[in-house]
Write an enzyme that holds these catalytic residues in place. Structure first.
Site, PDB file in Angstrom:
ATOM      1  CD  GLU A 207      68.827  51.437  -2.211  1.00 17.27           C
ATOM      2  OE1 GLU A 207      67.646  51.998  -2.912  1.00 17.27           O
ATOM      3  OE2 GLU A 207      68.867  50.277  -2.229  1.00 17.27           O
TER       4      GLU A 207
ATOM      5  N   PRO B 210      62.835  53.393   3.381  1.00 15.10           N
ATOM      6  CG  PRO B 210      64.582  53.006   5.039  1.00 15.10           C
ATOM      7  CD  PRO B 210      63.802  52.376   4.219  1.00 15.10           C
ATOM      8  CE  LYS B 211      64.153  51.960  -2.441  1.00 14.79           C
ATOM      9  NZ  LYS B 211      65.320  51.931  -2.879  1.00 14.79           N
ATOM     10  CE  LYS B 212      65.965  62.228   4.201  1.00 12.34           C
ATOM     11  NZ  LYS B 212      66.494  62.921   5.707  1.00 12.34           N
TER      12      LYS B 212
END
EC number: 4.1.1.4
Length: 248
Positions: free
Chosen positions: A77, A115-117
């Site tokens: 990440e 706010p994960k993409k």
């Protein structure tokens, strides 16, 4: 399936085959490379939501390698975290996150509001340098480099930073597209075992991309960098501000 069974099973989507299991979520040998840099106050004011307050115009760009985590597996990440204050308490606002695994994307967004993409971040060790990169599709959006284990870091400072509260904006739309949930969420990392921590010189390059806008917070100069590994538990959150209640 009866109504009571639906309610009993509904901890995540899809109902009969959830994308992630119930928590808690424990991480082992989590590797961090955090490069703290100075940016413009105007850039921060455009992205940090009230009632959070900005301290100094600083950003922490994080590369995190998670080789072993309960429920979420093995993934990497990267993203930006902004030091803030809430009701006089120092903490951090999670502004952006990019990772390469579906379960923590679904779990992070649905549970906490991370706010994960989906993207392709990497951490590699190349000789005497640690290299972190972020690709969104074929495009290189971020490159961070740091010297390998130059000087032992202050463990108390690292532990204090890990113990500080973290803040997120959780957004869930209604079926008609209007906001149904819009909340400021606070969470903590708990049961932290810090294994090693190091400092060294670092460099960071952020490039514009329409869907991975890390360059929106430009790098003016590097303040510090830390590289460490730890075991820890990602605690569940609590709502500290309801934006829709304000509107009502």
């Amino acid at each position: 399936m009866q109504i009571a069974d639906v309610v009993k099973r509904a901890h995540a989507m899809p109902l009969t085959n959830p994308s992630f299991p119930p928590g808690p979520y424990r991480f082992f040998n989590r590797e961090y490379v955090i490069i703290t840099y100075r940016t413009t106050r105007e850039a921060l004011e455009a992205v940090v939501p009230e009632p959070l307050e900005i301290d100094e115009p600083l950003v922490k760009y994080e590369f995190i390698r998670m080789p072993d985590s309960t429920g979420f597996g093995d993934y990497t990440e990267t993203g930006q975290v902004i030091p803030v204050r809430y009701n006089g308490q120092h903490g951090a606002y999670v502004h952006s996150m990019y990772l390469d695994d579906d379960a923590p994307i679904a779990g992070g967004r649905e549970l906490w509001g991370f706010p994960k993409k989906l993207a392709n971040p990497k951490i590699v060790h190349e000789g005497e340098v640690i290299v972190g990169t972020l690709h969104y599709g074929s495009v290189l959006c971020a490159t961070g480099t740091m010297g390998y284990k130059h000087k032992v870091a202050d463990h108390d400072q690292v532990l204090a930073a890990l113990a500080a509260p973290n803040f997120l904006i959780k957004i869930i739309p209604h079926v008609d597209g209007t906001p149904r949930i819009c909340e400021l969420v606070r969470y903590h990392l708990t049961d932290v075992t810090l294994k090693e921590a190091w400092t060294a010189p670092a460099a960071l390059d952020l490039r514009p991309h329409v869907m991975a806008d890390v360059a929106r917070l430009p790098v003016l100069d590097i303040v510090s960098a830390v590289h460490f590994t730890a075991d820890l538990t990602l605690g569940l959150g609590e709502v500290v501000h309801d934006y829709l209640a304000d509107r009502a």
